[in-house]
Design a protein around this motif. Structure first.
Motif, mmCIF file in Angstrom:
data_model
loop_
_atom_site.group_PDB
_atom_site.id
_atom_site.type_symbol
_atom_site.label_atom_id
_atom_site.label_comp_id
_atom_site.label_asym_id
_atom_site.label_seq_id
_atom_site.Cartn_x
_atom_site.Cartn_y
_atom_site.Cartn_z
ATOM 1 N N ASN A 238 0.856 -1.181 0.000
ATOM 2 C CA ASN A 238 0.000 0.000 0.000
ATOM 3 C C ASN A 238 0.896 1.236 0.000
ATOM 4 O O ASN A 238 1.936 1.269 0.650
ATOM 5 C CB ASN A 238 -0.903 -0.032 1.231
ATOM 6 C CG ASN A 238 -1.667 1.246 1.431
ATOM 7 O OD1 ASN A 238 -1.142 2.196 1.988
ATOM 8 N ND2 ASN A 238 -2.897 1.287 0.975
ATOM 9 N N VAL A 239 0.484 2.284 -0.744
ATOM 10 C CA VAL A 239 1.345 3.449 -0.916
ATOM 11 C C VAL A 239 1.629 4.166 0.401
ATOM 12 O O VAL A 239 2.726 4.714 0.592
ATOM 13 C CB VAL A 239 0.747 4.422 -1.956
ATOM 14 C CG1 VAL A 239 -0.557 5.042 -1.464
ATOM 15 C CG2 VAL A 239 1.746 5.505 -2.330
ATOM 16 N N SER A 240 0.701 4.143 1.337
ATOM 17 C CA SER A 240 0.966 4.803 2.615
ATOM 18 C C SER A 240 1.986 4.014 3.434
ATOM 19 O O SER A 240 2.829 4.596 4.115
ATOM 20 C CB SER A 240 -0.332 4.986 3.410
ATOM 21 O OG SER A 240 -0.879 3.749 3.807
ATOM 22 N N VAL A 241 1.928 2.691 3.331
ATOM 23 C CA VAL A 241 2.922 1.847 4.016
ATOM 24 C C VAL A 241 4.301 2.045 3.373
ATOM 25 O O VAL A 241 5.314 2.199 4.067
ATOM 26 C CB VAL A 241 2.513 0.367 3.962
ATOM 27 C CG1 VAL A 241 3.608 -0.519 4.542
ATOM 28 C CG2 VAL A 241 1.209 0.138 4.711
ATOM 29 N N ALA A 242 4.329 2.048 2.046
ATOM 30 C CA ALA A 242 5.592 2.252 1.332
ATOM 31 C C ALA A 242 6.207 3.603 1.686
ATOM 32 O O ALA A 242 7.422 3.715 1.881
ATOM 33 C CB ALA A 242 5.359 2.150 -0.172
ATOM 34 N N SER A 243 5.371 4.620 1.789
ATOM 35 C CA SER A 243 5.866 5.950 2.162
ATOM 36 C C SER A 243 6.512 5.929 3.536
ATOM 37 O O SER A 243 7.564 6.550 3.759
ATOM 38 C CB SER A 243 4.713 6.961 2.152
ATOM 39 O OG SER A 243 4.146 7.083 0.869
ATOM 40 N N SER A 244 5.890 5.208 4.456
ATOM 41 C CA SER A 244 6.437 5.110 5.818
ATOM 42 C C SER A 244 7.813 4.468 5.824
ATOM 43 O O SER A 244 8.735 4.943 6.505
ATOM 44 C CB SER A 244 5.478 4.289 6.697
ATOM 45 O OG SER A 244 4.215 4.894 6.775
ATOM 46 N N ILE A 245 7.970 3.411 5.041
ATOM 47 C CA ILE A 245 9.253 2.703 4.996
ATOM 48 C C ILE A 245 10.348 3.617 4.450
ATOM 49 O O ILE A 245 11.449 3.714 5.018
ATOM 50 C CB ILE A 245 9.122 1.432 4.134
ATOM 51 C CG1 ILE A 245 8.206 0.418 4.838
ATOM 52 C CG2 ILE A 245 10.493 0.816 3.860
ATOM 53 C CD1 ILE A 245 7.824 -0.762 3.978
ATOM 54 N N VAL A 246 10.060 4.296 3.347
ATOM 55 C CA VAL A 246 11.061 5.165 2.717
ATOM 56 C C VAL A 246 11.404 6.348 3.626
ATOM 57 O O VAL A 246 12.575 6.676 3.832
ATOM 58 C CB VAL A 246 10.554 5.674 1.358
ATOM 59 C CG1 VAL A 246 11.576 6.624 0.739
ATOM 60 C CG2 VAL A 246 10.291 4.518 0.412
ATOM 61 N N LEU A 247 10.385 6.976 4.195
ATOM 62 C CA LEU A 247 10.632 8.152 5.033
ATOM 63 C C LEU A 247 11.427 7.791 6.281
ATOM 64 O O LEU A 247 12.314 8.555 6.696
ATOM 65 C CB LEU A 247 9.310 8.808 5.428
ATOM 66 C CG LEU A 247 8.574 9.540 4.299
ATOM 67 C CD1 LEU A 247 7.216 10.032 4.774
ATOM 68 C CD2 LEU A 247 9.404 10.714 3.783
ATOM 69 N N TYR A 248 11.158 6.642 6.848
ATOM 70 C CA TYR A 248 11.885 6.298 8.070
ATOM 71 C C TYR A 248 13.273 5.739 7.798
ATOM 72 O O TYR A 248 14.116 5.717 8.699
ATOM 73 C CB TYR A 248 11.033 5.417 8.986
ATOM 74 C CG TYR A 248 10.270 6.322 9.927
ATOM 75 C CD1 TYR A 248 10.844 6.780 11.098
ATOM 76 C CD2 TYR A 248 9.020 6.814 9.570
ATOM 77 C CE1 TYR A 248 10.181 7.678 11.923
ATOM 78 C CE2 TYR A 248 8.355 7.720 10.387
ATOM 79 C CZ TYR A 248 8.944 8.138 11.558
ATOM 80 O OH TYR A 248 8.303 9.056 12.361
ATOM 81 N N GLU A 249 13.544 5.333 6.564
ATOM 82 C CA GLU A 249 14.931 5.076 6.199
ATOM 83 C C GLU A 249 15.681 6.402 6.152
ATOM 84 O O GLU A 249 16.828 6.498 6.593
ATOM 85 C CB GLU A 249 15.013 4.358 4.851
ATOM 86 C CG GLU A 249 16.424 4.224 4.283
ATOM 87 C CD GLU A 249 17.415 3.500 5.191
ATOM 88 O OE1 GLU A 249 18.629 3.671 4.992
ATOM 89 O OE2 GLU A 249 16.974 2.768 6.113
ATOM 90 N N GLN A 253 18.888 7.545 8.632
ATOM 91 C CA GLN A 253 20.165 8.089 8.144
ATOM 92 C C GLN A 253 20.445 9.471 8.712
ATOM 93 O O GLN A 253 21.609 9.866 8.869
ATOM 94 C CB GLN A 253 20.159 8.143 6.611
ATOM 95 C CG GLN A 253 20.137 6.781 5.954
ATOM 96 C CD GLN A 253 20.247 6.896 4.431
ATOM 97 O OE1 GLN A 253 20.731 7.889 3.901
ATOM 98 N NE2 GLN A 253 19.792 5.867 3.716
ATOM 99 N N ARG A 254 19.392 10.218 8.999
ATOM 100 C CA ARG A 254 19.560 11.610 9.443
ATOM 101 C C ARG A 254 19.695 11.754 10.952
ATOM 102 O O ARG A 254 20.031 12.835 11.431
ATOM 103 C CB ARG A 254 18.397 12.467 8.940
ATOM 104 C CG ARG A 254 18.435 12.688 7.446
ATOM 105 C CD ARG A 254 17.181 13.375 6.941
ATOM 106 N NE ARG A 254 17.276 13.643 5.511
ATOM 107 C CZ ARG A 254 17.046 14.819 4.937
ATOM 108 N NH1 ARG A 254 16.676 15.857 5.671
ATOM 109 N NH2 ARG A 254 17.158 14.969 3.634
ATOM 110 N N ILE A 255 19.422 10.689 11.694
ATOM 111 C CA ILE A 255 19.528 10.773 13.165
ATOM 112 C C ILE A 255 20.967 11.172 13.546
ATOM 113 O O ILE A 255 21.935 10.612 13.076
ATOM 114 C CB ILE A 255 19.163 9.437 13.819
ATOM 115 C CG1 ILE A 255 17.661 9.199 13.722
ATOM 116 C CG2 ILE A 255 19.607 9.402 15.286
ATOM 117 C CD1 ILE A 255 17.204 7.872 14.245
ATOM 118 N N GLY A 256 21.056 12.181 14.370
ATOM 119 C CA GLY A 256 22.369 12.671 14.774
ATOM 120 C C GLY A 256 22.864 13.816 13.906
ATOM 121 O O GLY A 256 23.835 14.487 14.248
#
Length: 258
Positions: A238-249, A253-256
């Motif tokens: 589902n596109v909303s699930v896919a969006s969640s996966i990509v955004l949280y990758e 990477q941006r943590i810190g």
């Protein structure tokens, strides 16, 4: 005995009456008030020169439709004109991006190419706000209506997340590239995984339509494609699930670095 094939017609999407304005004078006054209008439907057979002129001047998308469509939306005396007032105030993309750079932040934007399901849209907006996305970019035409259902599904995120409505997404992507952002198209038509992409740099992520994914011209324009590895038998998310996966990758990477 051969099995008969039956065509199942999908019911028309329900419209929220809470944000609906109808009648020639009411629609005119709403346009003059400067309120954001999400959708404007005008009866095909009638003349609405003043409404059309105001809509064009203010950049409000309108559509000429048969009276049957208007009657399906409301049985009240609509006089051939129905408008849906947006629940949010759209933001100019240039202003949002300028502010992001002035604040010393690394841009992370999300562009939705023809996401039409209201609940998908609301869920994506909720995740985007939680992930620190600075702007959600949508097309003027061909996207989900931001109505009460979208607001509810977003759990209020649309009150905080800037949404930019753009008339030409191709030109918008060119503008973002010229502003220093990489374009990442989330599509299965690539060899690269989302885990191979560097999301720590200024980025705009494209998520595509529920029906046919990202438009070809956007894929060709992208600096990189990114697919989500699928191990099971089902071929898509589902596109909303896919969006969640990509955004949280991107978040990982941006943590810190925020």
């Amino acid at each position: 005995m051969e099995k008969r094939q039956y065509t199942v017609r999908k019911p028309a999407p329900k419209q929220s009456t809470a944000d609906m304005v109808f009648g020639t004078q009411s629609v005119l006054e709403t346009l003059r008030s400067g309120k954001e209008i999400e959708r404007l439907f005008l009866q095909r057979e009638l003349g609405f020169s003043e409404i059309e002129k105001l809509a064009k001047e203010t950049g409000v998308p309108f559509q000429r439709v048969p009276i049957e469509k208007l009657n399906r939306i409301t049985r009240k005396n609509h006089q051939g004109a129905i408008a849906f007032v947006s629940q949010i105030q759209y933001m100019p993309l240039h202003n949002v991006l300028t502010q992001v750079y002035e604040d010393g932040k690394t841009p992370l934007l999300l562009l939705l190419d023809r996401i039409t399901d209201v609940r998908n849209f609301g869920a994506i907006a909720r995740t985007a706000e939680c992930a620190g996305v600075q702007a959600l970019i949508v097309p003027t035409k061909g996207g989900a209506q931001i109505n009460a259902d979208a607001m509810k599904t977003s759990s209020g995120a649309l009150n905080f997340l800037p949404v930019c409505r753009e008339p030409n997404l191709y030109e918008t992507l060119l503008y973002l590239r010229n502003s220093g952002l990489q374009i990442v198209a989330c599509t299965e038509k690539t060899e690269k995984s989302v885990y191979d992409i560097d999301f720590s740099i200024p980025t705009v992520i494209i998520m595509g339509s529920e029906e046919d994914g990202i438009s070809k011209e956007f894929i060709h324009l992208a600096d990189s494609g990114a697919k989500i590895p699928l191990i099971g038998q089902v071929e898509s998310l589902n596109v909303s699930v896919a969006s969640s996966i990509v955004l949280y990758e991107a978040v990982r990477q941006r943590i810190g670095k925020i």
